[in-house]
Design a protein around this motif. Structure first.
Motif, short mmCIF file in Angstrom:
data_model
loop_
_atom_site.label_atom_id
_atom_site.label_comp_id
_atom_site.label_asym_id
_atom_site.label_seq_id
_atom_site.Cartn_x
_atom_site.Cartn_y
_atom_site.Cartn_z
N GLY A 115 1.03 -1.40 -0.06
CA GLY A 115 0.11 -0.04 0.00
C GLY A 115 0.81 1.13 0.01
N ALA A 116 0.17 2.33 -0.22
CA ALA A 116 0.79 3.88 0.05
C ALA A 116 1.63 3.81 1.06
CB ALA A 116 -0.23 4.96 -0.29
N ILE A 117 1.04 3.58 2.32
CA ILE A 117 1.78 3.63 3.61
C ILE A 117 3.05 2.68 3.53
CG2 ILE A 117 0.61 1.70 4.96
CD1 ILE A 117 0.37 4.12 6.98
N GLY A 118 3.18 1.45 3.08
CA GLY A 118 4.22 0.75 2.86
C GLY A 118 5.31 1.61 2.11
N VAL A 119 4.92 2.16 1.06
CA VAL A 119 5.93 2.88 0.02
C VAL A 119 6.47 3.97 0.79
CG1 VAL A 119 5.97 4.18 -1.91
CG2 VAL A 119 4.89 2.05 -1.81
N PHE A 120 5.56 4.97 1.49
CA PHE A 120 6.04 5.83 1.96
C PHE A 120 6.49 5.99 3.34
CE2 PHE A 120 3.08 7.78 -1.26
CZ PHE A 120 3.92 8.05 -2.20
N THR A 121 6.65 4.91 4.03
CA THR A 121 7.45 4.70 5.26
C THR A 121 8.25 3.76 5.13
OG1 THR A 121 5.75 2.68 5.89
CG2 THR A 121 5.14 5.16 6.53
N GLU A 122 8.95 3.36 4.06
CA GLU A 122 9.90 2.47 3.73
C GLU A 122 9.71 1.22 4.35
OE1 GLU A 122 12.67 2.70 1.81
OE2 GLU A 122 11.87 4.40 1.03
N ASN A 123 8.40 0.83 4.35
CA ASN A 123 7.88 -0.55 4.80
C ASN A 123 7.89 -0.63 6.38
OD1 ASN A 123 6.32 -2.12 3.03
ND2 ASN A 123 8.11 -2.23 1.92
N GLN A 124 8.10 0.55 7.22
CA GLN A 124 8.08 0.37 8.58
C GLN A 124 6.67 0.06 9.08
OE1 GLN A 124 10.85 1.01 10.68
NE2 GLN A 124 11.43 0.82 8.77
N ILE A 125 5.76 0.15 8.23
CA ILE A 125 4.26 -0.14 8.42
C ILE A 125 3.86 -0.46 6.96
CG2 ILE A 125 3.37 1.97 8.87
CD1 ILE A 125 1.39 0.52 10.71
N ASN A 126 3.19 -1.60 6.91
CA ASN A 126 2.45 -1.91 5.59
C ASN A 126 0.94 -1.94 5.58
OD1 ASN A 126 1.59 -4.37 6.29
ND2 ASN A 126 3.57 -5.06 5.98
N ARG A 127 0.26 -1.93 4.52
CA ARG A 127 -1.11 -1.89 4.51
C ARG A 127 -1.95 -2.86 5.34
NH1 ARG A 127 -6.00 -2.12 0.33
NH2 ARG A 127 -6.79 0.21 0.84
N GLU A 128 -1.34 -4.18 5.57
CA GLU A 128 -1.99 -5.14 6.36
C GLU A 128 -1.87 -4.55 7.89
OE1 GLU A 128 -0.76 -9.50 7.90
OE2 GLU A 128 -0.87 -9.32 5.87
#
Length: 170
Positions: A136-149
């Motif tokens: 998800g966008a959150i994973g992209v823009f947090t360098e996968n520190q948190i992902n969509r799941e």
């Protein structure tokens, strides 16, 4: 206990499975959010989550219907990614909770403001397919520190905890 989730998106389904693990059968059903493909406000995103939760409950013969919806919210600081969830049970007002928020880059925000949907914009931005079913966008823009799941799992925890609290008093 049967739990129906109003989406077949794998990140949303897994988020529900992550929380409802004991004595639960999580069943994914396609239900409409009945809001825009790209919700542009908290209110619209909340309504989409409620519509999905109620629709999932109606479609199945379960005890609980869950709706998870991603959207964006304009603020004085820019356009923020937002996510909302709802948990519906027969005879009760749906339980609602909101989750993580991050500021979207101006280049992404502008495309959404112009009418595009975040999923395809992110696919284009990352040169990948179906980002919404992955990090998800959150994973992209947090360098996968948190992902969509993970983001939706946190949201389902908030819903589940409120449901447990409400049931404690009944």
């Amino acid at each position: 206990m049967k739990i129906y989730i109003g989406s077949k998106n794998p990140t949303k389904v897994q988020a529900v499975k992550n929380i409802f693990i004991e004595n639960s059968d999580v069943i994914a059903v396609d239900v409409a959010s009945n809001v825009a493909k790209q919700p542009m406000t908290d209110q619209e995103t909340i309504q989409g989550a409620i519509n999905r939760a109620k629709g999932a409950l109606y479609e199945g013969d379960g005890v609980i219907g869950i709706g998870l919806e991603g959207g964006v919210q304009q603020t004085d600081y820019g356009l923020f990614l937002c996510n909302w969830g709802a948990l519906a049970v027969e005879g009760h007002t749906p339980i609602v909770a909101g989750g993580a928020r991050i500021l979207l880059p101006d280049s992404i925000a502008q495309r959404l403001i112009e009418g595009e949907e975040l999923g395809p914009v992110m696919d284009d931005f990352t040169n990948k397919n179906n980002i919404r079913s992955q990090e998800g966008a959150i994973g992209v823009f947090t360098e996968n520190q948190i992902n969509r799941e993970e983001m939706f799992t946190h949201l389902v925890k908030l819903l589940y905890g409120q449901w447990q609290y409400r049931n404690r008093g009944e």
